[in-house]
Design a protein around this motif. Structure first.
Motif, PDB file in Angstrom:
ATOM      1  N   GLU A 122       0.831  -1.200   0.000  1.00  0.00           N
ATOM      2  CA  GLU A 122       0.000   0.000   0.000  1.00  0.00           C
ATOM      3  C   GLU A 122       0.866   1.251   0.000  1.00  0.00           C
ATOM      4  O   GLU A 122       2.063   1.214   0.314  1.00  0.00           O
ATOM      5  N   LEU A 123       0.236   2.370  -0.365  1.00  0.00           N
ATOM      6  CA  LEU A 123       0.923   3.658  -0.369  1.00  0.00           C
ATOM      7  C   LEU A 123       0.948   4.229   1.046  1.00  0.00           C
ATOM      8  O   LEU A 123      -0.059   4.193   1.756  1.00  0.00           O
ATOM      9  N   ARG A 124       2.112   4.803   1.430  1.00  0.00           N
ATOM     10  CA  ARG A 124       2.244   5.386   2.755  1.00  0.00           C
ATOM     11  C   ARG A 124       3.042   6.689   2.667  1.00  0.00           C
ATOM     12  O   ARG A 124       3.900   6.852   1.806  1.00  0.00           O
ATOM     13  N   ASN A 125       2.741   7.602   3.576  1.00  0.00           N
ATOM     14  CA  ASN A 125       3.542   8.828   3.721  1.00  0.00           C
ATOM     15  C   ASN A 125       3.861   9.464   2.368  1.00  0.00           C
ATOM     16  O   ASN A 125       5.001   9.800   2.069  1.00  0.00           O
ATOM     17  N   SER A 126       2.833   9.618   1.558  1.00  0.00           N
ATOM     18  CA  SER A 126       3.026  10.082   0.184  1.00  0.00           C
ATOM     19  C   SER A 126       2.360  11.433  -0.031  1.00  0.00           C
ATOM     20  O   SER A 126       1.258  11.687   0.472  1.00  0.00           O
ATOM     21  N   THR A 127       3.035  12.286  -0.786  1.00  0.00           N
ATOM     22  CA  THR A 127       2.471  13.572  -1.187  1.00  0.00           C
ATOM     23  C   THR A 127       2.955  13.887  -2.597  1.00  0.00           C
ATOM     24  O   THR A 127       4.154  13.964  -2.842  1.00  0.00           O
ATOM     25  N   LEU A 128       2.016  14.037  -3.502  1.00  0.00           N
ATOM     26  CA  LEU A 128       2.317  14.422  -4.877  1.00  0.00           C
ATOM     27  C   LEU A 128       1.473  15.630  -5.239  1.00  0.00           C
ATOM     28  O   LEU A 128       0.299  15.713  -4.855  1.00  0.00           O
ATOM     29  N   ALA A 129       2.042  16.557  -5.997  1.00  0.00           N
ATOM     30  CA  ALA A 129       1.304  17.739  -6.433  1.00  0.00           C
ATOM     31  C   ALA A 129       1.486  17.926  -7.932  1.00  0.00           C
ATOM     32  O   ALA A 129       2.598  17.792  -8.450  1.00  0.00           O
ATOM     33  N   LEU A 130       0.384  18.223  -8.618  1.00  0.00           N
ATOM     34  CA  LEU A 130       0.401  18.492 -10.048  1.00  0.00           C
ATOM     35  C   LEU A 130      -0.308  19.815 -10.308  1.00  0.00           C
ATOM     36  O   LEU A 130      -1.353  20.090  -9.715  1.00  0.00           O
ATOM     37  N   LYS A 131       0.264  20.607 -11.209  1.00  0.00           N
ATOM     38  CA  LYS A 131      -0.365  21.856 -11.617  1.00  0.00           C
ATOM     39  C   LYS A 131      -0.429  21.920 -13.136  1.00  0.00           C
ATOM     40  O   LYS A 131       0.512  21.513 -13.824  1.00  0.00           O
ATOM     41  N   ALA A 132      -1.543  22.419 -13.637  1.00  0.00           N
ATOM     42  CA  ALA A 132      -1.724  22.583 -15.078  1.00  0.00           C
ATOM     43  C   ALA A 132      -2.366  23.943 -15.324  1.00  0.00           C
ATOM     44  O   ALA A 132      -3.264  24.358 -14.577  1.00  0.00           O
ATOM     45  N   GLY A 133      -1.892  24.636 -16.366  1.00  0.00           N
ATOM     46  CA  GLY A 133      -2.407  25.967 -16.662  1.00  0.00           C
ATOM     47  C   GLY A 133      -2.913  26.093 -18.083  1.00  0.00           C
ATOM     48  O   GLY A 133      -2.237  25.688 -19.024  1.00  0.00           O
ATOM     49  N   GLU A 187     -18.586  -8.314 -10.138  1.00  0.00           N
ATOM     50  CA  GLU A 187     -17.636  -9.397 -10.374  1.00  0.00           C
ATOM     51  C   GLU A 187     -16.295  -8.882 -10.877  1.00  0.00           C
ATOM     52  O   GLU A 187     -15.361  -9.655 -11.054  1.00  0.00           O
ATOM     53  N   GLU A 188     -16.197  -7.590 -11.090  1.00  0.00           N
ATOM     54  CA  GLU A 188     -14.952  -7.013 -11.579  1.00  0.00           C
ATOM     55  C   GLU A 188     -13.863  -7.129 -10.515  1.00  0.00           C
ATOM     56  O   GLU A 188     -14.080  -6.863  -9.328  1.00  0.00           O
ATOM     57  N   GLU A 189     -12.688  -7.546 -10.951  1.00  0.00           N
ATOM     58  CA  GLU A 189     -11.557  -7.601 -10.036  1.00  0.00           C
ATOM     59  C   GLU A 189     -10.980  -6.202  -9.888  1.00  0.00           C
ATOM     60  O   GLU A 189     -10.431  -5.638 -10.821  1.00  0.00           O
ATOM     61  N   ARG A 190     -11.111  -5.637  -8.712  1.00  0.00           N
ATOM     62  CA  ARG A 190     -10.723  -4.248  -8.507  1.00  0.00           C
ATOM     63  C   ARG A 190      -9.269  -4.134  -8.061  1.00  0.00           C
ATOM     64  O   ARG A 190      -8.762  -4.970  -7.328  1.00  0.00           O
ATOM     65  N   ASN A 191      -8.648  -3.053  -8.524  1.00  0.00           N
ATOM     66  CA  ASN A 191      -7.278  -2.763  -8.123  1.00  0.00           C
ATOM     67  C   ASN A 191      -7.279  -2.331  -6.657  1.00  0.00           C
ATOM     68  O   ASN A 191      -7.986  -1.386  -6.280  1.00  0.00           O
ATOM     69  N   PRO A 192      -6.496  -2.995  -5.801  1.00  0.00           N
ATOM     70  CA  PRO A 192      -6.534  -2.653  -4.364  1.00  0.00           C
ATOM     71  C   PRO A 192      -6.073  -1.235  -4.067  1.00  0.00           C
ATOM     72  O   PRO A 192      -6.535  -0.620  -3.094  1.00  0.00           O
ATOM     73  N   LEU A 193      -5.171  -0.687  -4.885  1.00  0.00           N
ATOM     74  CA  LEU A 193      -4.743   0.686  -4.669  1.00  0.00           C
ATOM     75  C   LEU A 193      -5.856   1.670  -5.024  1.00  0.00           C
ATOM     76  O   LEU A 193      -6.098   2.639  -4.299  1.00  0.00           O
ATOM     77  N   LEU A 194      -6.554   1.416  -6.146  1.00  0.00           N
ATOM     78  CA  LEU A 194      -7.639   2.310  -6.555  1.00  0.00           C
ATOM     79  C   LEU A 194      -8.823   2.227  -5.602  1.00  0.00           C
ATOM     80  O   LEU A 194      -9.537   3.210  -5.401  1.00  0.00           O
ATOM     81  N   GLU A 195      -9.032   1.053  -4.988  1.00  0.00           N
ATOM     82  CA  GLU A 195     -10.132   0.913  -4.037  1.00  0.00           C
ATOM     83  C   GLU A 195      -9.948   1.819  -2.820  1.00  0.00           C
ATOM     84  O   GLU A 195     -10.921   2.223  -2.181  1.00  0.00           O
ATOM     85  N   LYS A 196      -8.705   2.140  -2.496  1.00  0.00           N
ATOM     86  CA  LYS A 196      -8.422   2.968  -1.333  1.00  0.00           C
ATOM     87  C   LYS A 196      -8.304   4.449  -1.682  1.00  0.00           C
ATOM     88  O   LYS A 196      -7.985   5.260  -0.811  1.00  0.00           O
ATOM     89  N   LEU A 197      -8.547   4.787  -2.953  1.00  0.00           N
ATOM     90  CA  LEU A 197      -8.442   6.174  -3.390  1.00  0.00           C
ATOM     91  C   LEU A 197      -9.782   6.877  -3.262  1.00  0.00           C
ATOM     92  O   LEU A 197     -10.820   6.351  -3.680  1.00  0.00           O
ATOM     93  N   ARG A 198      -9.770   8.063  -2.675  1.00  0.00           N
ATOM     94  CA  ARG A 198     -10.975   8.879  -2.513  1.00  0.00           C
ATOM     95  C   ARG A 198     -10.779  10.211  -3.227  1.00  0.00           C
ATOM     96  O   ARG A 198      -9.691  10.785  -3.202  1.00  0.00           O
ATOM     97  N   PHE A 199     -11.862  10.717  -3.839  1.00  0.00           N
ATOM     98  CA  PHE A 199     -11.824  12.009  -4.518  1.00  0.00           C
ATOM     99  C   PHE A 199     -12.331  13.109  -3.583  1.00  0.00           C
ATOM    100  O   PHE A 199     -13.312  12.926  -2.856  1.00  0.00           O
ATOM    101  N   LEU A 200     -11.694  14.246  -3.638  1.00  0.00           N
ATOM    102  CA  LEU A 200     -12.164  15.443  -2.945  1.00  0.00           C
ATOM    103  C   LEU A 200     -11.680  16.656  -3.755  1.00  0.00           C
ATOM    104  O   LEU A 200     -10.757  17.365  -3.370  1.00  0.00           O
ATOM    105  N   ILE A 201     -12.321  16.854  -4.901  1.00  0.00           N
ATOM    106  CA  ILE A 201     -11.860  17.841  -5.877  1.00  0.00           C
ATOM    107  C   ILE A 201     -12.960  18.873  -6.123  1.00  0.00           C
ATOM    108  O   ILE A 201     -14.115  18.530  -6.378  1.00  0.00           O
TER     109      ILE A 201
END
Length: 205
Positions: A77-88, A151-165
């Protein structure tokens, strides 16, 4: 031009890597949605189970792209991670028929075994001028059933991803086609997960 110098050990759940990957003047394209990245310069530094994006810059659909941060992957799993992206001033024709120019500032943070993709997208200009029907484009996306494949096999990393945009319009989106003429302002939130996304907020016509 690509330069790779990597040495690896450990397991897939707990990798131990050393080295770097570097890309100069790279290109990347997709057809749907239509995305083009040019002049991509990026560097990934690898140290144990931590990956650091020490450089990211380029042109995205006619606008600018930049970013940085680090990701730690251990125990599957992902831990202690911070990524930032900017687009203009990025142009996008998605869903089909909705043409926009937007700014975006997104960040990915992990805590307690979960990841949150947050930030804001501001639509600077937008228009819907193509004729619309129920079989394609925006109307098809809005009217399509929300199907969940149990029945779809879900990616365990994506299952733990939440949106707040936050999704907002700086200026109204102009509608001028076979449906009529109008201006639409939005103040929305993208919530949920990649498998079950949702929107909340307000649209003003």
């Amino acid at each position: 031009k690509t330069a790779i110098r990597v040495a690896g050990a450990g397991t897939t759940a707990d990798p131990q890597l050393r080295g770097y990957l570097e890309l100069a003047e790279g290109q990347f394209t997709t057809r749907q949605p239509r995305i083009g990245i040019d002049g991509l310069n990026a560097r990934l530094d690898l140290a144990g189970n931590r990956l650091t994006l020490s450089r990211l810059e380029g042109q995205l659909n006619g606008g600018t792209l930049s970013g940085g941060g680090s990701v730690e992957y251990a125990g599957g799993e992902l831990r202690n991670s911070t990524l930032a992206l900017k687009a203009g001033r990025v142009y996008l024709d998605f869903p089909e028929g909705l043409k926009t120019i937007s700014n975006a500032a997104l960040d990915l943070k992990t805590a307690a075994g979960e990841a949150v993709l947050g930030g804001r997208v501001t639509v600077l200009e937008g228009g819907i001028t193509d004729d619309m029907n129920l079989d394609s484009g925006i109307l098809a996306a809005l009217n399509g059933p929300a199907e969940i494949d149990l029945e779809e096999e879900r990616n365990p990393l994506l299952e733990k991803l939440r949106f707040l945009i936050s999704l907002r319009t700086a200026n109204p989106i102009v509608l001028d086609n076979n449906l009529g003429k109008a201006e639409v302002s939005a103040d929305l939130r993208l919530l949920g997960t990649p498998y079950e996304p949702g929107l909340s907020g307000r649209l003003v016509i």
